[in-house]
Motif scaffolding. Structure first.
Motif, PDB file in Angstrom:
ATOM      1  N   ARG A 153      -8.917  -1.475 -10.704  1.00  0.00           N
ATOM      2  CA  ARG A 153      -7.642  -2.017 -10.220  1.00  0.00           C
ATOM      3  C   ARG A 153      -7.719  -3.523 -10.017  1.00  0.00           C
ATOM      4  NH1 ARG A 153      -3.906   0.586  -7.497  1.00  0.00           N
ATOM      5  NH2 ARG A 153      -2.831  -1.400  -7.861  1.00  0.00           N
ATOM      6  N   ALA A 154      -8.840  -3.996  -9.481  1.00  0.00           N
ATOM      7  CA  ALA A 154      -8.966  -5.424  -9.179  1.00  0.00           C
ATOM      8  C   ALA A 154      -8.972  -6.274 -10.436  1.00  0.00           C
ATOM      9  CB  ALA A 154     -10.232  -5.678  -8.361  1.00  0.00           C
ATOM     10  N   GLN A 155      -9.553  -5.778 -11.517  1.00  0.00           N
ATOM     11  CA  GLN A 155      -9.617  -6.587 -12.734  1.00  0.00           C
ATOM     12  C   GLN A 155      -8.243  -6.751 -13.371  1.00  0.00           C
ATOM     13  OE1 GLN A 155     -11.845  -4.976 -15.954  1.00  0.00           O
ATOM     14  NE2 GLN A 155     -10.585  -3.160 -16.151  1.00  0.00           N
ATOM     15  N   ASN A 156      -7.299  -5.889 -12.993  1.00  0.00           N
ATOM     16  CA  ASN A 156      -5.944  -5.982 -13.555  1.00  0.00           C
ATOM     17  C   ASN A 156      -4.902  -6.434 -12.537  1.00  0.00           C
ATOM     18  OD1 ASN A 156      -6.428  -5.025 -16.293  1.00  0.00           O
ATOM     19  ND2 ASN A 156      -6.820  -3.016 -15.392  1.00  0.00           N
ATOM     20  N   MET A 157      -5.321  -6.722 -11.301  1.00  0.00           N
ATOM     21  CA  MET A 157      -4.328  -6.951 -10.244  1.00  0.00           C
ATOM     22  C   MET A 157      -3.494  -8.209 -10.487  1.00  0.00           C
ATOM     23  SD  MET A 157      -6.788  -8.034  -7.067  1.00  0.00           S
ATOM     24  CE  MET A 157      -8.029  -9.325  -7.250  1.00  0.00           C
ATOM     25  N   PHE A 158      -4.086  -9.250 -11.070  1.00  0.00           N
ATOM     26  CA  PHE A 158      -3.314 -10.467 -11.325  1.00  0.00           C
ATOM     27  C   PHE A 158      -2.310 -10.245 -12.456  1.00  0.00           C
ATOM     28  CE2 PHE A 158      -7.508 -12.200  -9.816  1.00  0.00           C
ATOM     29  CZ  PHE A 158      -7.059 -12.524  -8.548  1.00  0.00           C
ATOM     30  N   LEU A 159      -2.688  -9.449 -13.445  1.00  0.00           N
ATOM     31  CA  LEU A 159      -1.774  -9.139 -14.546  1.00  0.00           C
ATOM     32  C   LEU A 159      -0.640  -8.229 -14.066  1.00  0.00           C
ATOM     33  CD1 LEU A 159      -4.358  -8.467 -17.406  1.00  0.00           C
ATOM     34  CD2 LEU A 159      -3.111 -10.573 -16.929  1.00  0.00           C
ATOM     35  N   GLU A 160      -0.986  -7.240 -13.230  1.00  0.00           N
ATOM     36  CA  GLU A 160       0.016  -6.294 -12.744  1.00  0.00           C
ATOM     37  C   GLU A 160       1.024  -6.953 -11.815  1.00  0.00           C
ATOM     38  OE1 GLU A 160      -2.058  -3.106 -10.910  1.00  0.00           O
ATOM     39  OE2 GLU A 160      -2.827  -2.276 -12.791  1.00  0.00           O
ATOM     40  N   HIS A 161       0.585  -7.981 -11.086  1.00  0.00           N
ATOM     41  CA  HIS A 161       1.466  -8.638 -10.109  1.00  0.00           C
ATOM     42  C   HIS A 161       1.863 -10.036 -10.569  1.00  0.00           C
ATOM     43  CE1 HIS A 161      -0.620  -5.528  -7.692  1.00  0.00           C
ATOM     44  NE2 HIS A 161       0.535  -5.441  -7.073  1.00  0.00           N
ATOM     45  N   VAL A 164       0.841  -1.203   0.000  1.00  0.00           N
ATOM     46  CA  VAL A 164       0.000   0.000   0.000  1.00  0.00           C
ATOM     47  C   VAL A 164       0.875   1.252   0.000  1.00  0.00           C
ATOM     48  CG1 VAL A 164      -1.682   1.335   1.334  1.00  0.00           C
ATOM     49  CG2 VAL A 164      -1.942  -1.148   1.135  1.00  0.00           C
ATOM     50  N   THR A 165       1.879   1.265   0.851  1.00  0.00           N
ATOM     51  CA  THR A 165       2.774   2.421   0.945  1.00  0.00           C
ATOM     52  C   THR A 165       3.532   2.635  -0.360  1.00  0.00           C
ATOM     53  OG1 THR A 165       3.074   2.004   3.317  1.00  0.00           O
ATOM     54  CG2 THR A 165       4.670   3.453   2.250  1.00  0.00           C
ATOM     55  N   ARG A 166       4.042   1.545  -0.915  1.00  0.00           N
ATOM     56  CA  ARG A 166       4.819   1.638  -2.149  1.00  0.00           C
ATOM     57  C   ARG A 166       3.973   2.124  -3.316  1.00  0.00           C
ATOM     58  NH1 ARG A 166       7.130  -2.554  -1.298  1.00  0.00           N
ATOM     59  NH2 ARG A 166       5.685  -4.047  -2.271  1.00  0.00           N
ATOM     60  N   GLU A 167       2.755   1.627  -3.435  1.00  0.00           N
ATOM     61  CA  GLU A 167       1.880   2.048  -4.530  1.00  0.00           C
ATOM     62  C   GLU A 167       1.486   3.513  -4.394  1.00  0.00           C
ATOM     63  OE1 GLU A 167      -1.426  -0.344  -5.608  1.00  0.00           O
ATOM     64  OE2 GLU A 167      -0.334  -2.231  -5.415  1.00  0.00           O
ATOM     65  N   PHE A 168       1.209   3.940  -3.143  1.00  0.00           N
ATOM     66  CA  PHE A 168       0.817   5.334  -2.929  1.00  0.00           C
ATOM     67  C   PHE A 168       1.975   6.269  -3.270  1.00  0.00           C
ATOM     68  CE2 PHE A 168       0.117   9.137  -0.347  1.00  0.00           C
ATOM     69  CZ  PHE A 168      -1.191   9.446  -0.673  1.00  0.00           C
ATOM     70  N   GLN A 169       3.189   5.892  -2.857  1.00  0.00           N
ATOM     71  CA  GLN A 169       4.353   6.736  -3.127  1.00  0.00           C
ATOM     72  C   GLN A 169       4.703   6.758  -4.608  1.00  0.00           C
ATOM     73  OE1 GLN A 169       7.258   4.971  -0.491  1.00  0.00           O
ATOM     74  NE2 GLN A 169       6.708   6.309   1.221  1.00  0.00           N
ATOM     75  N   SER A 170       4.645   5.588  -5.253  1.00  0.00           N
ATOM     76  CA  SER A 170       5.008   5.520  -6.677  1.00  0.00           C
ATOM     77  C   SER A 170       4.017   6.296  -7.538  1.00  0.00           C
ATOM     78  CB  SER A 170       5.079   4.061  -7.134  1.00  0.00           C
ATOM     79  OG  SER A 170       3.815   3.442  -7.044  1.00  0.00           O
ATOM     80  N   VAL A 189      -8.132  -2.700  -2.168  1.00  0.00           N
ATOM     81  CA  VAL A 189      -9.156  -2.023  -1.366  1.00  0.00           C
ATOM     82  C   VAL A 189      -8.518  -0.984  -0.443  1.00  0.00           C
ATOM     83  CG1 VAL A 189     -10.855  -2.345   0.465  1.00  0.00           C
ATOM     84  CG2 VAL A 189     -10.805  -3.920  -1.472  1.00  0.00           C
ATOM     85  N   ALA A 190      -7.400  -1.335   0.187  1.00  0.00           N
ATOM     86  CA  ALA A 190      -6.740  -0.410   1.118  1.00  0.00           C
ATOM     87  C   ALA A 190      -6.271   0.853   0.397  1.00  0.00           C
ATOM     88  CB  ALA A 190      -5.569  -1.104   1.798  1.00  0.00           C
ATOM     89  N   ASN A 191      -5.692   0.694  -0.785  1.00  0.00           N
ATOM     90  CA  ASN A 191      -5.252   1.854  -1.561  1.00  0.00           C
ATOM     91  C   ASN A 191      -6.420   2.736  -1.966  1.00  0.00           C
ATOM     92  OD1 ASN A 191      -2.396   2.325  -2.204  1.00  0.00           O
ATOM     93  ND2 ASN A 191      -2.406   0.194  -2.855  1.00  0.00           N
ATOM     94  N   ALA A 192      -7.495   2.115  -2.427  1.00  0.00           N
ATOM     95  CA  ALA A 192      -8.667   2.877  -2.852  1.00  0.00           C
ATOM     96  C   ALA A 192      -9.285   3.620  -1.668  1.00  0.00           C
ATOM     97  CB  ALA A 192      -9.695   1.950  -3.495  1.00  0.00           C
ATOM     98  N   LEU A 193      -9.369   2.956  -0.511  1.00  0.00           N
ATOM     99  CA  LEU A 193      -9.941   3.598   0.671  1.00  0.00           C
ATOM    100  C   LEU A 193      -9.052   4.729   1.174  1.00  0.00           C
ATOM    101  CD1 LEU A 193     -11.361   0.554   2.680  1.00  0.00           C
ATOM    102  CD2 LEU A 193     -12.662   2.344   1.521  1.00  0.00           C
ATOM    103  N   LEU A 194      -7.749   4.579   1.023  1.00  0.00           N
ATOM    104  CA  LEU A 194      -6.830   5.652   1.413  1.00  0.00           C
ATOM    105  C   LEU A 194      -7.070   6.891   0.559  1.00  0.00           C
ATOM    106  CD1 LEU A 194      -4.391   6.725   2.989  1.00  0.00           C
ATOM    107  CD2 LEU A 194      -2.901   5.615   1.303  1.00  0.00           C
ATOM    108  N   ASN A 195      -7.143   6.706  -0.753  1.00  0.00           N
ATOM    109  CA  ASN A 195      -7.408   7.839  -1.652  1.00  0.00           C
ATOM    110  C   ASN A 195      -8.781   8.446  -1.373  1.00  0.00           C
ATOM    111  OD1 ASN A 195      -4.942   7.502  -2.995  1.00  0.00           O
ATOM    112  ND2 ASN A 195      -5.821   6.012  -4.415  1.00  0.00           N
ATOM    113  N   PHE A 196      -9.768   7.576  -1.181  1.00  0.00           N
ATOM    114  CA  PHE A 196     -11.126   8.047  -0.910  1.00  0.00           C
ATOM    115  C   PHE A 196     -11.182   8.792   0.426  1.00  0.00           C
ATOM    116  CE2 PHE A 196     -15.291   7.231   1.119  1.00  0.00           C
ATOM    117  CZ  PHE A 196     -16.122   7.843   0.199  1.00  0.00           C
ATOM    118  N   GLY A 197     -10.471   8.275   1.421  1.00  0.00           N
ATOM    119  CA  GLY A 197     -10.479   8.916   2.736  1.00  0.00           C
ATOM    120  C   GLY A 197      -9.943  10.340   2.695  1.00  0.00           C
ATOM    121  N   ILE A 198      -8.920  10.573   1.871  1.00  0.00           N
ATOM    122  CA  ILE A 198      -8.348  11.925   1.757  1.00  0.00           C
ATOM    123  C   ILE A 198      -9.378  12.891   1.168  1.00  0.00           C
ATOM    124  CG2 ILE A 198      -6.603  13.310   0.570  1.00  0.00           C
ATOM    125  CD1 ILE A 198      -4.766  10.832   0.680  1.00  0.00           C
ATOM    126  N   VAL A 199      -9.987  12.474   0.058  1.00  0.00           N
ATOM    127  CA  VAL A 199     -10.942  13.348  -0.633  1.00  0.00           C
ATOM    128  C   VAL A 199     -12.209  13.526   0.192  1.00  0.00           C
ATOM    129  CG1 VAL A 199     -12.285  13.673  -2.740  1.00  0.00           C
ATOM    130  CG2 VAL A 199     -10.062  12.583  -2.854  1.00  0.00           C
TER     131      VAL A 199
END
Length: 261
Positions: free
Chosen positions: A86-94, A16-22, A113-123
């Motif tokens: 994101r979920a429909q591509n998560m197996f391809l991305e990883h 989660v941290t790595r994706e948010f930073q990247s 889900v954690a990444n999406a909720l983090l972005n949603f929580g900010i907004v």
């Protein structure tokens, strides 16, 4: 199921941290883009539709009524769209992780889900501050947002995992859903009110599971009333069925998926 996730909590947090930073690396505004993108969309729709829609929200006389109505739909739809896309591509991305490392595969949807909720929580946090400052905070009904979020996340991740498994074997699935979700947005009363639709069209909204959920968000945030819970049982049932289907598809085809990747 939860025990392996807890054991790999460091792996999930690191992802989660790595994706948010990247996502915001080498960006001058950084995480501010999380706010600016939906804000730009809301401003455009407000400028275009505010005069038309101001009289189409019965029983609401707030100066910011349409803006709040629009935010309630756009922000929560953004959460749904991010999780499913994101979920429909998560197996391809990883693919490399799936081939080389041994870890609970459930970590991937949890990370999405954690990444999406983090972005949603900010907004949504900033939107909540706006509601307080403008005197439009919905009161105790605000806490009804939590069960709505649970239903929405369940529906989104169940749909996303199901599409993600199919997308590994049939890459057209991802392309088709990218087009389909754009139509889905406009077939859901987000920018416009259901009261602007002809009478004969309104019953057909029952076929759109997101329509009742978005309407529940709008009821809470625009009017300060509790949602009509009985209207949410179809999407709740659908969320449970999709989660069951998604995990079943994944368990049945996990071995074949690694070969396809």
């Amino acid at each position: 199921m939860l025990k392996p996730l807890w054991a790999f909590r460091g792996f999930i947090l690191g992802n989660v941290t790595r994706e948010f930073q990247s996502k915001y690396r080498n960006s001058l505004l950084g995480a501010a883009w999380t706010v600016l993108n939906p804000l730009a969309m809301i401003l455009i729709y407000t400028v275009i539709f505010s005069e038309v829609m101001r009289a189409k929200l019965p029983g609401v006389d707030s100066t910011f009524a349409y803006s709040i109505y629009l935010c309630a739909g756009v922000l929560t739809w953004g959460l749904f769209a991010e999780i499913t896309s994101r979920a429909q591509n998560m197996f391809l991305e990883h693919a490399n992780l799936l081939k080389k490392l041994s870890f609970p595969r459930l970590c991937l949807p949890v990370t999405v889900v954690a990444n999406a909720l983090l972005n949603f929580g900010i907004v949504f946090g900033l939107f909540s501050v706006f509601l307080l400052v403008s005197g439009n905070f919905p009161g105790w009904a605000y806490f009804a947002l939590l069960p709505l979020l649970v239903i929405q996340v369940g529906f989104a991740i169940g749909l996303g995992i199901s599409l993600g498994v199919l997308n590994v074997f049939f890459r057209d699935v991802g392309q088709f859903f990218g087009i389909f979700i754009q139509f889905w947005f406009w077939l859901t009363p987000i920018v416009y009110s259901v009261h602007t639709l002809p009478e004969f069209v309104r019953p057909w909204l029952a076929l759109n599971p997101m329509a009742s959920l978005i309407a529940a968000y709008q009821t809470i945030l625009v009017t300060g009333h509790w949602p009509q819970w009985q209207t949410l049982w179809p999407i709740t049932l659908l969320a449970l069925l999709l989660c069951a289907l998604g995990f079943r598809l994944f368990r049945m085809h996990s071995g074949e998926m690694v070969d396809e990747l």
